[in-house]
Design a protein around this motif. Sequence first.
Motif, short mmCIF file in Angstrom:
data_model
loop_
_atom_site.label_atom_id
_atom_site.label_comp_id
_atom_site.label_asym_id
_atom_site.label_seq_id
_atom_site.Cartn_x
_atom_site.Cartn_y
_atom_site.Cartn_z
N LEU A 1 -13.64 -6.89 58.23
CA LEU A 1 -12.31 -6.91 58.57
C LEU A 1 -11.75 -5.48 58.96
CD1 LEU A 1 -11.06 -9.18 55.86
CD2 LEU A 1 -11.41 -9.92 58.33
N PRO A 2 -12.10 -5.02 60.15
CA PRO A 2 -11.75 -3.70 60.58
C PRO A 2 -10.48 -3.25 60.87
CG PRO A 2 -12.92 -4.73 62.63
CD PRO A 2 -12.71 -5.60 61.39
N ALA A 3 -9.49 -4.39 61.20
CA ALA A 3 -8.24 -3.85 61.66
C ALA A 3 -7.01 -4.72 61.10
CB ALA A 3 -8.15 -4.34 63.20
N ASP A 4 -7.54 -5.35 59.76
CA ASP A 4 -6.24 -6.27 59.18
C ASP A 4 -5.40 -5.59 58.40
OD1 ASP A 4 -8.04 -6.14 57.03
OD2 ASP A 4 -7.06 -7.78 56.16
N SER A 5 -5.50 -4.11 58.09
CA SER A 5 -4.85 -3.44 57.05
C SER A 5 -3.49 -3.16 57.91
CB SER A 5 -5.70 -2.11 56.82
OG SER A 5 -4.81 -1.28 55.88
N THR A 6 -2.56 -2.85 57.13
CA THR A 6 -1.15 -2.51 57.79
C THR A 6 -0.63 -1.21 56.78
OG1 THR A 6 0.24 -3.84 55.81
CG2 THR A 6 -0.24 -4.92 58.17
N ILE A 7 -1.71 -0.72 56.00
CA ILE A 7 -1.59 0.42 55.28
C ILE A 7 -1.30 1.88 56.30
CG2 ILE A 7 -2.40 2.08 53.38
CD1 ILE A 7 -3.47 -0.59 52.18
N ILE A 8 -0.26 2.45 56.10
CA ILE A 8 -0.23 3.94 56.79
C ILE A 8 -0.35 4.73 55.67
CG2 ILE A 8 1.20 5.36 58.43
CD1 ILE A 8 0.22 2.82 59.69
N PRO A 9 -1.28 5.70 55.54
CA PRO A 9 -1.26 6.62 54.29
C PRO A 9 -0.26 7.56 54.57
CG PRO A 9 -3.56 6.33 55.65
CD PRO A 9 -2.61 5.78 56.23
N VAL A 10 -0.02 8.22 53.63
CA VAL A 10 1.26 9.22 53.52
C VAL A 10 1.03 10.46 54.32
CG1 VAL A 10 2.77 10.38 51.82
CG2 VAL A 10 2.04 8.19 51.17
N GLU A 11 -0.25 10.99 54.14
CA GLU A 11 -0.54 12.13 54.98
C GLU A 11 -0.36 11.88 56.54
OE1 GLU A 11 -4.47 10.46 53.71
OE2 GLU A 11 -2.41 10.28 53.06
N ALA A 12 -0.67 10.68 56.93
CA ALA A 12 -0.86 10.45 58.46
C ALA A 12 0.76 10.02 59.07
CB ALA A 12 -1.71 9.34 58.56
N ARG A 13 1.81 9.56 58.16
CA ARG A 13 2.81 9.07 58.67
C ARG A 13 3.59 10.07 59.49
NH1 ARG A 13 5.91 7.26 61.40
NH2 ARG A 13 7.64 6.17 60.88
N PRO A 14 3.58 11.43 59.16
CA PRO A 14 4.36 12.30 59.99
C PRO A 14 3.88 12.72 61.39
CG PRO A 14 3.92 13.59 57.77
CD PRO A 14 3.27 12.09 57.85
N TRP A 15 2.59 12.13 61.59
CA TRP A 15 1.69 12.48 62.57
C TRP A 15 2.25 11.37 63.53
CZ3 TRP A 15 -3.51 13.36 59.93
CH2 TRP A 15 -3.36 14.59 59.33
N LEU A 16 2.71 10.29 63.48
CA LEU A 16 3.13 9.07 64.10
C LEU A 16 4.50 9.36 64.45
CD1 LEU A 16 1.74 6.11 62.19
CD2 LEU A 16 0.72 7.03 64.20
N ARG A 17 4.81 9.16 65.95
CA ARG A 17 6.03 9.38 66.37
C ARG A 17 6.85 8.17 66.47
NH1 ARG A 17 3.64 12.68 72.02
NH2 ARG A 17 3.62 14.75 70.99
#
Length: 214
Positions: free
Chosen positions: A14-30
């Motif tokens: 299951l390569p794509a079923d996660s909805t988890i956004i790691p805390v360290e990556a959240r600021p990089w998403l616009r």
Amino acid sequence: MPSPVWPAWAVCHLPADSTIIPVEARPWLRLSEPELAEELAQRTSHRTGDLFARGLPDHQIVRAHCSPLVVDVTVPPEGYGPQRRLSYGTGAAATGIDTLVVAPACRTLTPAEQAVLLDRYYHPHQAWFAARVALKVAAHGRCLVVNALSFAPSDTAFAVDERLSPLPDIRLGAHGDHTPRRLLETFEAALLGHAWRVQLAPAHPAAMVPRLQE
């Protein structure tokens, strides 16, 4: 729909079923919080676990630990970095992130930032996947890997024939080098037996089979 029955020598990836956004990556998403919620809601891959792996024991499941919005584990190692030239794949760790809501959804990461994500979420996943398959091969002499993927009709790497009406419920994609025709036909017959509309197709480039050490 009844839970699928899997042989002991099978692994569901299951390569794509996660909805988890790691805390360290959240600021990089616009994406704003409403946009991120919409993005995650529109992606259908987060339902593949329920469709394919419901009731499976943990030792038969290999699941990515974060959303493909952050790291797309289906992209091969050479797909990351400034020379990335792939027609598929998403994720903050890759260049040219693709989303359903807004684009671009992520600023370009520095090599150091990219390395952090790959070291935490990409390389461990690949090692875990290979180890899980190797254990099945050692125990049973074989391993069936099922990559559970879901794609929109607009996905250019998994183009849907618009002449098909109605569209198939499921497409069985496989590569002839490692999937016996008889196995593919067995899957097709089983799905048709549940009144599913089935289409046989080439393997999507995101489908993965680990390379085991000799």
